[in-house]
Design an enzyme around this catalytic site. Structure first.
Site, PDB file in Angstrom:
ATOM      1  N   ILE A  19       1.024  -1.236   0.049  1.00  0.00           N
ATOM      2  CA  ILE A  19      -0.058   0.098  -0.010  1.00  0.00           C
ATOM      3  C   ILE A  19       1.070   1.290  -0.065  1.00  0.00           C
ATOM      4  CG2 ILE A  19      -1.801   1.282   1.452  1.00  0.00           C
ATOM      5  CD1 ILE A  19      -2.604  -1.448   2.662  1.00  0.00           C
ATOM      6  N   LYS A 142      -9.321  -2.748   9.689  1.00  0.00           N
ATOM      7  CA  LYS A 142     -10.362  -2.986  10.091  1.00  0.00           C
ATOM      8  C   LYS A 142     -10.502  -3.631  11.445  1.00  0.00           C
ATOM      9  CE  LYS A 142     -10.746  -7.751   8.523  1.00  0.00           C
ATOM     10  NZ  LYS A 142      -9.346  -8.175   8.111  1.00  0.00           N
ATOM     11  N   GLN A 148      -9.975  -9.413  15.761  1.00  0.00           N
ATOM     12  CA  GLN A 148      -9.647 -10.468  14.906  1.00  0.00           C
ATOM     13  C   GLN A 148      -9.203 -11.832  15.634  1.00  0.00           C
ATOM     14  OE1 GLN A 148      -6.648  -9.585  11.722  1.00  0.00           O
ATOM     15  NE2 GLN A 148      -5.792 -11.741  11.888  1.00  0.00           N
ATOM     16  N   TYR A 154      -1.656  -5.488  17.524  1.00  0.00           N
ATOM     17  CA  TYR A 154      -1.962  -4.738  16.346  1.00  0.00           C
ATOM     18  C   TYR A 154      -3.356  -4.045  16.470  1.00  0.00           C
ATOM     19  CZ  TYR A 154      -2.857  -4.612  11.178  1.00  0.00           C
ATOM     20  OH  TYR A 154      -3.148  -4.061   9.990  1.00  0.00           O
ATOM     21  N   LYS A 158      -4.038  -0.213  16.253  1.00  0.00           N
ATOM     22  CA  LYS A 158      -5.025   0.564  15.107  1.00  0.00           C
ATOM     23  C   LYS A 158      -6.090   0.975  15.595  1.00  0.00           C
ATOM     24  CE  LYS A 158      -2.501  -0.671  11.479  1.00  0.00           C
ATOM     25  NZ  LYS A 158      -1.911   0.285  10.790  1.00  0.00           N
ATOM     26  N   ALA A 185      -9.175  -3.303   4.505  1.00  0.00           N
ATOM     27  CA  ALA A 185      -9.485  -4.610   5.033  1.00  0.00           C
ATOM     28  C   ALA A 185      -8.763  -5.744   4.577  1.00  0.00           C
ATOM     29  CB  ALA A 185     -11.074  -4.715   5.141  1.00  0.00           C
ATOM     30  N   GLU A 186      -9.088  -5.948   3.150  1.00  0.00           N
ATOM     31  CA  GLU A 186      -8.475  -7.037   2.457  1.00  0.00           C
ATOM     32  C   GLU A 186      -7.781  -6.511   1.315  1.00  0.00           C
ATOM     33  OE1 GLU A 186      -7.980  -9.850   4.070  1.00  0.00           O
ATOM     34  OE2 GLU A 186      -9.702  -9.797   5.663  1.00  0.00           O
ATOM     35  N   VAL A 187      -6.645  -6.193   1.307  1.00  0.00           N
ATOM     36  CA  VAL A 187      -5.850  -5.491   0.445  1.00  0.00           C
ATOM     37  C   VAL A 187      -4.816  -6.508  -0.374  1.00  0.00           C
ATOM     38  CG1 VAL A 187      -4.581  -3.497  -0.506  1.00  0.00           C
ATOM     39  CG2 VAL A 187      -6.266  -3.388   1.224  1.00  0.00           C
ATOM     40  N   THR A 189      -1.327  -7.413  -1.374  1.00  0.00           N
ATOM     41  CA  THR A 189      -0.137  -6.674  -1.430  1.00  0.00           C
ATOM     42  C   THR A 189       0.864  -8.030  -1.437  1.00  0.00           C
ATOM     43  OG1 THR A 189       0.057  -6.834   1.171  1.00  0.00           O
ATOM     44  CG2 THR A 189      -0.821  -4.899  -0.056  1.00  0.00           C
TER      45      THR A 189
HETATM   46  P1  NAP Z   1       3.613  -4.431   3.369  1.00  0.00           P
HETATM   47  O1  NAP Z   1       3.332  -5.114   1.887  1.00  0.00           O
HETATM   48  O2  NAP Z   1       4.371  -5.243   4.271  1.00  0.00           O
HETATM   49  O3  NAP Z   1       4.683  -3.140   3.499  1.00  0.00           O
HETATM   50  C1  NAP Z   1       4.859  -2.251   4.337  1.00  0.00           C
HETATM   51  C2  NAP Z   1       6.087  -1.396   4.178  1.00  0.00           C
HETATM   52  O4  NAP Z   1       6.218  -0.748   5.358  1.00  0.00           O
HETATM   53  C3  NAP Z   1       7.144  -2.715   4.056  1.00  0.00           C
HETATM   54  O5  NAP Z   1       7.890  -1.955   2.993  1.00  0.00           O
HETATM   55  C4  NAP Z   1       8.018  -2.524   5.249  1.00  0.00           C
HETATM   56  O6  NAP Z   1       9.446  -2.519   4.913  1.00  0.00           O
HETATM   57  C5  NAP Z   1       7.623  -0.910   5.722  1.00  0.00           C
HETATM   58  N1  NAP Z   1       7.826  -1.173   7.221  1.00  0.00           N
HETATM   59  C6  NAP Z   1       6.955  -1.883   8.035  1.00  0.00           C
HETATM   60  N2  NAP Z   1       7.489  -1.607   9.207  1.00  0.00           N
HETATM   61  C7  NAP Z   1       8.573  -0.829   9.455  1.00  0.00           C
HETATM   62  C8  NAP Z   1       9.317  -0.044  10.144  1.00  0.00           C
HETATM   63  N3  NAP Z   1       9.383  -0.440  11.493  1.00  0.00           N
HETATM   64  N4  NAP Z   1      10.170   0.844   9.787  1.00  0.00           N
HETATM   65  C9  NAP Z   1      10.205   0.945   8.554  1.00  0.00           C
HETATM   66  N5  NAP Z   1       9.547   0.608   7.645  1.00  0.00           N
HETATM   67  C10 NAP Z   1       8.611  -0.383   7.952  1.00  0.00           C
HETATM   68  O7  NAP Z   1       2.279  -4.174   4.273  1.00  0.00           O
HETATM   69  P2  NAP Z   1       0.955  -3.596   3.702  1.00  0.00           P
HETATM   70  O8  NAP Z   1       0.007  -4.570   3.438  1.00  0.00           O
HETATM   71  O9  NAP Z   1       1.146  -2.570   2.505  1.00  0.00           O
HETATM   72  O10 NAP Z   1       0.483  -2.784   4.917  1.00  0.00           O
HETATM   73  C11 NAP Z   1       0.622  -1.010   4.946  1.00  0.00           C
HETATM   74  C12 NAP Z   1      -0.514  -0.723   5.864  1.00  0.00           C
HETATM   75  O11 NAP Z   1      -1.671  -1.190   5.774  1.00  0.00           O
HETATM   76  C13 NAP Z   1      -0.097  -1.306   7.335  1.00  0.00           C
HETATM   77  O12 NAP Z   1      -0.215  -0.073   8.319  1.00  0.00           O
HETATM   78  C14 NAP Z   1      -1.047  -2.525   7.515  1.00  0.00           C
HETATM   79  O13 NAP Z   1      -1.368  -2.491   8.995  1.00  0.00           O
HETATM   80  C15 NAP Z   1      -2.380  -1.779   6.947  1.00  0.00           C
HETATM   81  N6  NAP Z   1      -3.232  -2.794   6.685  1.00  0.00           N
HETATM   82  C16 NAP Z   1      -3.116  -3.754   5.563  1.00  0.00           C
HETATM   83  C17 NAP Z   1      -3.968  -4.329   5.027  1.00  0.00           C
HETATM   84  C18 NAP Z   1      -3.647  -5.336   3.869  1.00  0.00           C
HETATM   85  O14 NAP Z   1      -4.903  -6.082   3.651  1.00  0.00           O
HETATM   86  N7  NAP Z   1      -2.565  -5.473   3.157  1.00  0.00           N
HETATM   87  C19 NAP Z   1      -5.238  -4.872   5.872  1.00  0.00           C
HETATM   88  C20 NAP Z   1      -5.403  -3.982   6.978  1.00  0.00           C
HETATM   89  C21 NAP Z   1      -4.368  -2.899   7.271  1.00  0.00           C
HETATM   90  P3  NAP Z   1      10.246  -3.906   4.939  1.00  0.00           P
HETATM   91  O15 NAP Z   1      10.428  -3.802   3.362  1.00  0.00           O
HETATM   92  O16 NAP Z   1      11.455  -3.541   5.877  1.00  0.00           O
HETATM   93  O17 NAP Z   1       9.419  -5.094   5.404  1.00  0.00           O
END
Ligand code: NAP
Length: 261
Positions: A19, A142, A148, A154, A158, A185-187, A189
């Site tokens: 994201i 979500k 969950q 977490y 959030k 919610a469900e993205v 990635t």
């Molecule tokens: P992702 O694909 O894991 O990407 C997260 C990015 O953030 C990665 O590049 C990661 O770096 C970086 N990161 C994480 N922790 C870090 C830290 N402590 N310091 C510096 N960089 C950090 O995750 P995503 O699915 O895109 O999620 C992004 C956000 O959306 C999060 O807050 C997550 O909780 C929220 N979210 C996502 C979903 C979903 O369905 N995907 C659902 C609900 C909420 P590295 O490359 O080093 O890992």
């Protein structure tokens, strides 16, 4: 629609993948200048080089936001490079499965991964945001409102981010600073794909999850999240603050009947 983001200075945490990457690329497409702070280096450096080749600035700063000094470092770096901060997007976070049985140290560590840097970024960026009458967009989950199971750290983080979005919207309204949250919610990635791939029957699990999303029975795309984030940060949403916006195909709120098979 002109979003008025040309030459605006935007910090995105965790902007190298998923994201966050979509958010960075969407701001870049609008002519903004981005500082991406991320733990791993390869993708962020590659993105910086990719945009530099087109004469655009998408600066990468390596940093682990769990380390308390990182937030100050990224604010200082951004001000040194650009002299201002218009937008902070708090995106970095991970659903790390720290449950009730994990213990206090693990719970604290989860808050560090998911919550404390959100406060630190806005705290350290505050003076600059006041000068620019800027905007903050937080990425929630979500899980903050649904629960969950087995992910106390977490969920608490959030949930707190939702609370802080409203708290800061009140605090910062006198300065013209807007604060909003976007809830996925469900993205789909890379992280999600990896997790699914680790399960015994990934394809069936994917289909089962998709079935639960009321709108079109599919995952939300990272681009769909990014579009909302960029809009909320833009000059086209100047009277929107304290809002928690669900970009989730109706997953969190619509009646269960619409997904019952
Ligand atoms: P992702 O694909 O894991 O990407 C997260 C990015 O953030 C990665 O590049 C990661 O770096 C970086 N990161 C994480 N922790 C870090 C830290 N402590 N310091 C510096 N960089 C950090 O995750 P995503 O699915 O895109 O999620 C992004 C956000 O959306 C999060 O807050 C997550 O909780 C929220 N979210 C996502 C979903 C979903 O369905 N995907 C659902 C609900 C909420 P590295 O490359 O080093 O890992």
């Amino acid at each position: 629609m002109n979003l008025g983001l040309q030459d605006r200075i935007v910090i995105v945490t965790g902007g190298s993948k998923g994201i966050g990457e979509a958010i960075v690329r969407t701001f870049m497409a609008e002519g903004a200048k981005v500082v991406n702070v991320n733990r791993s280096t390869a993708e962020g450096e590659a993105m910086q080089a990719e945009f530099a080749a087109e004469g655009q600035q998408c600066l990468f700063m390596q940093g682990d936001l769990c380390e308390p000094e990182t937030a100050q470092r990224v604010v200082d770096y951004t001000l040194k490079k650009f002299g201002q901060i218009d937008v902070i997007v708090n995106n970095a976070g991970v659903n790390d499965g720290v449950g009730l049985e994990s213990g206090l140290d693990a719970f604290n560590a989860s808050l560090q991964r998911n919550l404390l840097h959100v406060y630190a970024m806005v705290h350290h960026g505050l003076d600059a945001l006041k000068k620019s009458r800027g905007a903050v967009v937080n990425i929630g989950s979500k899980v903050a409102v649904t629960g969950q199971g087995n992910t106390s750290g977490y969920a608490a983080s959030k949930g707190a981010i939702n609370g802080l979005t409203r708290e800061w919207a009140v605090d910062l309204a006198p300065f013209g600073i807007r604060v909003n949250s976007v809830i996925p919610a469900e993205v789909w990635t890379p992280l999600y794909a990896n997790w699914l791939g680790s399960l015994p029957n990934p394809e069936a699990t994917r289909k089962a999850i998709e079935q639960l999303v009321p709108l079109e029975h599919r995952f939300t795309t990272a681009q769909e999240l990014a579009d909302m984030v960029v809009f909320l940060a833009s000059q086209r949403s100047l009277h929107t603050t304290g809002q928690i916006v669900y970009v989730d195909g109706g997953y969190t709120h619509l009646d269960r009947k619409c997904t019952a098979s």
